[in-house]
Design a protein around this motif. Structure first.
Motif, PDB file in Angstrom:
ATOM      1  N   ASP A  97       0.148   4.737  -1.534  1.00 34.18           N
ATOM      2  CA  ASP A  97       0.020   5.395  -2.810  1.00 34.18           C
ATOM      3  C   ASP A  97      -1.034   5.928  -3.025  1.00 34.18           C
ATOM      4  O   ASP A  97      -1.208   6.560  -4.335  1.00 34.18           O
ATOM      5  N   SER A  98      -1.699   6.375  -2.457  1.00 35.78           N
ATOM      6  CA  SER A  98      -3.347   7.416  -2.717  1.00 35.78           C
ATOM      7  C   SER A  98      -3.713   7.465  -1.064  1.00 35.78           C
ATOM      8  O   SER A  98      -3.553   6.995   0.231  1.00 35.78           O
TER       9      SER A  98
ATOM     10  N   TYR B 119      -5.069   2.811   6.431  1.00 36.92           N
ATOM     11  CA  TYR B 119      -3.886   2.346   7.055  1.00 36.92           C
ATOM     12  C   TYR B 119      -2.900   3.130   8.097  1.00 36.92           C
ATOM     13  O   TYR B 119      -2.328   2.733   8.333  1.00 36.92           O
ATOM     14  N   SER B 120      -3.198   4.930   7.357  1.00 41.04           N
ATOM     15  CA  SER B 120      -1.927   5.120   8.418  1.00 41.04           C
ATOM     16  C   SER B 120      -2.244   4.517  10.149  1.00 41.04           C
ATOM     17  O   SER B 120      -1.636   5.201  11.092  1.00 41.04           O
TER      18      SER B 120
ATOM     19  N   VAL C 287       0.953  -1.246   0.042  1.00 42.33           N
ATOM     20  CA  VAL C 287       0.158   0.044  -0.178  1.00 42.33           C
ATOM     21  C   VAL C 287       0.669   1.417  -0.036  1.00 42.33           C
ATOM     22  O   VAL C 287       0.208   2.388  -0.211  1.00 42.33           O
ATOM     23  N   CYS C 288       2.287   0.938  -0.271  1.00 39.64           N
ATOM     24  CA  CYS C 288       3.316   2.503   0.102  1.00 39.64           C
ATOM     25  C   CYS C 288       3.535   2.210  -1.152  1.00 39.64           C
ATOM     26  O   CYS C 288       4.633   0.946  -1.906  1.00 39.64           O
ATOM     27  N   HIS C 289       3.922   3.382  -1.993  1.00 39.80           N
ATOM     28  CA  HIS C 289       4.961   3.248  -3.529  1.00 39.80           C
ATOM     29  C   HIS C 289       5.831   3.141  -2.812  1.00 39.80           C
ATOM     30  O   HIS C 289       7.184   3.410  -3.240  1.00 39.80           O
ATOM     31  N   TYR C 290       6.866   3.996  -1.234  1.00 37.60           N
ATOM     32  CA  TYR C 290       7.529   3.813  -1.206  1.00 37.60           C
ATOM     33  C   TYR C 290       7.636   3.955   0.380  1.00 37.60           C
ATOM     34  O   TYR C 290       7.463   5.099   1.335  1.00 37.60           O
TER      35      TYR C 290
END
Length: 104
Positions: free
Chosen positions: A29-30, A37-38, A8-11
């Motif tokens: 990622d969005s 999710y945070s 779920v994270c792009h980085y």
């Protein structure tokens, strides 16, 4: 199949935040992923403390909603450059949380 943090994270990166602290940046990622999710229990102070074997009270969360980023900071177990140092710049510390399973 469980959703993992790396899905779920792009980085995701970790870095030195001074000689006694590490910061992990989770770049979702969005906006939807950030909101979902945070605040996930897998990213709680207790969970992070368990991974890095530190006191949960010393873990800090810094959400940056306009960037879809969650920063997590925690104290290093030893000072930067100390005799037991294995990751001088803390650039490899994020690897331990890539496979955390999120409840979402």
């Amino acid at each position: 199949m469980a959703t993992k943090l790396k899905d779920v994270c792009h980085y995701i990166r970790s870095k030195v935040a001074g000689p006694f602290w590490v910061t992990i940046d989770l770049m979702f990622d969005s906006k939807e992923s950030f909101e979902k999710y945070s605040n996930d229990p897998a990213l709680s102070a207790t969970s992070i403390a368990g991974v890095y074997r530190i006191d949960p009270a010393s873990v800090s969360h810094y959400p940056v909603p306009n960037l879809n980023v969650l920063k997590i900071s925690y104290p290093r177990r030893g000072s930067q450059g100390g005799v037991e140092e294995r990751d001088l710049h803390s650039g490899q510390q994020y690897v331990y949380i890539l496979d955390l399973e999120l409840a979402g």
